[in-house]
Design a protein around this motif. Structure first.
Motif, PDB file in Angstrom:
ATOM      1  N   SER A 145     -28.598  11.733-111.166  1.00  0.00           N
ATOM      2  CA  SER A 145     -28.576  10.641-110.514  1.00  0.00           C
ATOM      3  C   SER A 145     -28.447  10.470-109.065  1.00  0.00           C
ATOM      4  CB  SER A 145     -27.433   9.654-111.156  1.00  0.00           C
ATOM      5  OG  SER A 145     -27.386   8.178-110.600  1.00  0.00           O
ATOM      6  N   GLU A 146     -27.425  11.301-108.579  1.00  0.00           N
ATOM      7  CA  GLU A 146     -26.867  11.865-107.111  1.00  0.00           C
ATOM      8  C   GLU A 146     -28.111  12.082-106.458  1.00  0.00           C
ATOM      9  OE1 GLU A 146     -23.520  13.808-106.438  1.00  0.00           O
ATOM     10  OE2 GLU A 146     -22.378  12.693-108.137  1.00  0.00           O
ATOM     11  N   PHE A 147     -29.002  13.184-107.038  1.00  0.00           N
ATOM     12  CA  PHE A 147     -30.111  13.671-106.653  1.00  0.00           C
ATOM     13  C   PHE A 147     -31.087  12.780-106.135  1.00  0.00           C
ATOM     14  CE2 PHE A 147     -33.752  16.800-108.151  1.00  0.00           C
ATOM     15  CZ  PHE A 147     -34.488  16.806-106.817  1.00  0.00           C
ATOM     16  N   ALA A 148     -31.498  11.733-107.268  1.00  0.00           N
ATOM     17  CA  ALA A 148     -32.377  10.701-106.832  1.00  0.00           C
ATOM     18  C   ALA A 148     -31.949   9.675-105.712  1.00  0.00           C
ATOM     19  CB  ALA A 148     -32.592   9.771-108.326  1.00  0.00           C
ATOM     20  N   ARG A 149     -30.705   9.610-105.659  1.00  0.00           N
ATOM     21  CA  ARG A 149     -30.141   8.589-104.793  1.00  0.00           C
ATOM     22  C   ARG A 149     -30.177   9.100-103.145  1.00  0.00           C
ATOM     23  NH1 ARG A 149     -26.169   7.693-108.382  1.00  0.00           N
ATOM     24  NH2 ARG A 149     -24.572   8.501-106.907  1.00  0.00           N
ATOM     25  N   ASN A 150     -30.256  10.609-103.127  1.00  0.00           N
ATOM     26  CA  ASN A 150     -30.088  11.157-101.921  1.00  0.00           C
ATOM     27  C   ASN A 150     -31.726  11.898-101.586  1.00  0.00           C
ATOM     28  OD1 ASN A 150     -27.423  10.888-100.693  1.00  0.00           O
ATOM     29  ND2 ASN A 150     -27.249  11.074-103.142  1.00  0.00           N
ATOM     30  N   SER A 151     -32.724  11.544-102.011  1.00  0.00           N
ATOM     31  CA  SER A 151     -34.113  12.167-101.724  1.00  0.00           C
ATOM     32  C   SER A 151     -34.819  11.149-100.661  1.00  0.00           C
ATOM     33  CB  SER A 151     -34.655  12.094-103.119  1.00  0.00           C
ATOM     34  OG  SER A 151     -34.081  13.138-104.010  1.00  0.00           O
ATOM     35  N   PRO A 152     -34.757  11.262 -99.604  1.00  0.00           N
ATOM     36  CA  PRO A 152     -35.109  10.632 -98.447  1.00  0.00           C
ATOM     37  C   PRO A 152     -36.529  10.210 -98.542  1.00  0.00           C
ATOM     38  CG  PRO A 152     -34.362  12.443 -97.514  1.00  0.00           C
ATOM     39  CD  PRO A 152     -33.553  12.303 -98.704  1.00  0.00           C
ATOM     40  N   LEU A 153     -37.466  11.328 -98.554  1.00  0.00           N
ATOM     41  CA  LEU A 153     -38.823  11.313 -98.515  1.00  0.00           C
ATOM     42  C   LEU A 153     -39.452  10.623 -99.559  1.00  0.00           C
ATOM     43  CD1 LEU A 153     -39.729  14.868 -97.237  1.00  0.00           C
ATOM     44  CD2 LEU A 153     -39.597  12.825 -95.937  1.00  0.00           C
ATOM     45  N   TYR A 154     -38.739  10.718-100.869  1.00  0.00           N
ATOM     46  CA  TYR A 154     -39.430  10.022-102.160  1.00  0.00           C
ATOM     47  C   TYR A 154     -38.827   8.521-101.962  1.00  0.00           C
ATOM     48  CZ  TYR A 154     -39.669   8.063-106.672  1.00  0.00           C
ATOM     49  OH  TYR A 154     -40.227   7.301-107.910  1.00  0.00           O
ATOM     50  N   LEU A 155     -37.867   8.185-101.329  1.00  0.00           N
ATOM     51  CA  LEU A 155     -37.070   6.732-101.192  1.00  0.00           C
ATOM     52  C   LEU A 155     -38.151   5.991-100.341  1.00  0.00           C
ATOM     53  CD1 LEU A 155     -33.605   7.206-101.501  1.00  0.00           C
ATOM     54  CD2 LEU A 155     -35.058   6.402-103.221  1.00  0.00           C
ATOM     55  N   GLU A 156     -38.734   6.777 -99.348  1.00  0.00           N
ATOM     56  CA  GLU A 156     -39.226   6.102 -98.215  1.00  0.00           C
ATOM     57  C   GLU A 156     -40.887   5.961 -98.586  1.00  0.00           C
ATOM     58  OE1 GLU A 156     -41.326   7.628 -94.025  1.00  0.00           O
ATOM     59  OE2 GLU A 156     -39.279   8.562 -94.682  1.00  0.00           O
ATOM     60  N   SER A 157     -41.436   7.088 -99.472  1.00  0.00           N
ATOM     61  CA  SER A 157     -42.972   6.879 -99.585  1.00  0.00           C
ATOM     62  C   SER A 157     -43.200   7.073-100.902  1.00  0.00           C
ATOM     63  CB  SER A 157     -43.706   8.045 -98.825  1.00  0.00           C
ATOM     64  OG  SER A 157     -43.175   9.192 -99.518  1.00  0.00           O
ATOM     65  N   GLY A 158     -42.307   7.394-101.967  1.00  0.00           N
ATOM     66  CA  GLY A 158     -42.929   7.582-103.291  1.00  0.00           C
ATOM     67  C   GLY A 158     -43.780   8.677-103.484  1.00  0.00           C
ATOM     68  N   GLY A 159     -43.970   9.263-104.383  1.00  0.00           N
ATOM     69  CA  GLY A 159     -45.173  10.164-104.762  1.00  0.00           C
ATOM     70  C   GLY A 159     -44.647  11.401-104.092  1.00  0.00           C
ATOM     71  N   MET A 160     -43.545  11.978-104.133  1.00  0.00           N
ATOM     72  CA  MET A 160     -42.840  13.166-103.611  1.00  0.00           C
ATOM     73  C   MET A 160     -41.967  13.635-104.669  1.00  0.00           C
ATOM     74  SD  MET A 160     -43.648  13.490-100.175  1.00  0.00           S
ATOM     75  CE  MET A 160     -42.538  14.525 -99.705  1.00  0.00           C
ATOM     76  N   HIS A 161     -41.785  15.258-104.624  1.00  0.00           N
ATOM     77  CA  HIS A 161     -41.253  15.957-105.582  1.00  0.00           C
ATOM     78  C   HIS A 161     -40.039  16.552-104.876  1.00  0.00           C
ATOM     79  CE1 HIS A 161     -43.393  15.932-109.040  1.00  0.00           C
ATOM     80  NE2 HIS A 161     -44.686  16.265-108.745  1.00  0.00           N
ATOM     81  N   GLY A 162     -38.977  16.902-105.707  1.00  0.00           N
ATOM     82  CA  GLY A 162     -37.765  17.270-104.815  1.00  0.00           C
ATOM     83  C   GLY A 162     -37.219  18.530-105.907  1.00  0.00           C
ATOM     84  N   ALA A 163     -36.522  19.180-105.356  1.00  0.00           N
ATOM     85  CA  ALA A 163     -35.524  20.410-105.810  1.00  0.00           C
ATOM     86  C   ALA A 163     -34.122  20.308-105.306  1.00  0.00           C
ATOM     87  CB  ALA A 163     -36.204  21.663-105.823  1.00  0.00           C
ATOM     88  N   CYS A 164     -33.244  20.684-106.228  1.00  0.00           N
ATOM     89  CA  CYS A 164     -31.680  20.509-105.995  1.00  0.00           C
ATOM     90  C   CYS A 164     -31.103  21.622-106.452  1.00  0.00           C
ATOM     91  CB  CYS A 164     -31.272  19.130-106.175  1.00  0.00           C
ATOM     92  SG  CYS A 164     -29.446  18.773-106.167  1.00  0.00           S
ATOM     93  N   ILE A 165     -30.219  22.134-105.716  1.00  0.00           N
ATOM     94  CA  ILE A 165     -29.138  22.996-106.340  1.00  0.00           C
ATOM     95  C   ILE A 165     -27.746  22.533-106.234  1.00  0.00           C
ATOM     96  CG2 ILE A 165     -30.317  25.186-106.059  1.00  0.00           C
ATOM     97  CD1 ILE A 165     -28.764  25.606-103.407  1.00  0.00           C
TER      98      ILE A 165
END
Length: 254
Positions: free
Chosen positions: A121-141
């Motif tokens: 949930s924290e990952f999702a809230r802190n993914s600026p490119l996804y929040l700005e545009s959608g359609g982006m993937h993310g990876a988090c450690i």
């Protein structure tokens, strides 16, 4: 109606020791991390010190890398290329047979499912490119302290390479890290995690049959559909404690 900007992708040519690897579709952020992560994932380097120079020319769309002189260019580039599935098309020199020779993961931190869900949930809230545009993937450690580092890209495998690049450039110990991703865990995604040595890999979506079989063989815990208060267990290696069992969906990993 809410409107978002479009996700961005650019053709980037990777040149290593004067040899053109391929043209990749990439999001321009954190390109140096991607270089280190991709080269490590493909077995071209073992640590950050193996890279002598990285020259990024965004205007021409070329990344020129010089590796240590003991790198066997002819041997590496004589291997057959395998093109990866999905968005932000990539290329790997490892087949499933090659990946099975990777070291098995024998150590790893234990996590409660509720903790994975919280961090997702924290990952999702802190993914600026996804929040700005959608359609982006993310990876988090996620480190033992709970500290999180996030990398984003149009391609799910590019995002994972970026986060691996960050980890090796900062000499992070894989046994203490949790890998979260937004993308499908396919065999090439699992191979990247295995090459680095992540003990636990979790995603908001599915894992493929080939990835699960490989995870079992290499002793990597895989959890999918990590959403809200539920998840799917693909492996049972004891590294994830299902403290919300009534909310967990069972999965047939075969």
């Amino acid at each position: 109606m809410n409107q978002k900007g479009c996700p961005e992708e650019y053709p980037i040519t990777l040149v290593v020791n004067d040899f053109e690897i391929a043209v990749f579709q990439l999001t321009k952020q954190d390109l140096e991390d991607w270089v280190y992560g991709y080269l490590f994932s493909e077995g071209m380097i073992e640590c950050a010190a193996d890279v002598q120079t990285v020259l990024i020319n965004e205007e021409s769309g070329v990344i020129d890398v010089t590796l240590a002189t003991n790198f066997n260019t002819e041997k590496m580039f004589s291997k057959k290329k395998h093109y990866t599935a999905g968005c932000g098309r990539g290329v790997t020199f490892f087949s499933m047979t090659d990946v099975k020779t990777f070291n098995k993961v024998e150590v790893g931190k234990t996590y409660q499912l509720s903790y994975l869900l919280k961090k997702r949930s924290e990952f999702a809230r802190n993914s600026p490119l996804y929040l700005e545009s959608g359609g982006m993937h993310g990876a988090c450690i996620v480190e033992e302290s709970g500290a999180m580092t996030i990398r984003e890209d149009i391609g799910r495998h590019n995002a994972v390479d970026k986060i691996i690049g960050h980890a090796i450039r900062n000499e992070l110990e894989p046994s203490s890290l949790l890998l979260l991703t937004t993308g499908r865990i396919s065999y090439e995604m699992l191979s990247k995690a295995a090459k680095f040595g992540f003990p636990v890999v979790a995603s908001r979506t599915a894992a493929t049959k080939q990835a699960v079989q490989l995870a079992k063989y290499l002793n990597i815990e895989v959890v999918g559909y990590l959403r809200g208060r539920m998840a799917i267990q693909y492996t049972s290696l004891g590294r994830v404690i299902y403290d919300l069992e009534e909310r967990v969906l069972g999965a047939n990993p075969n």
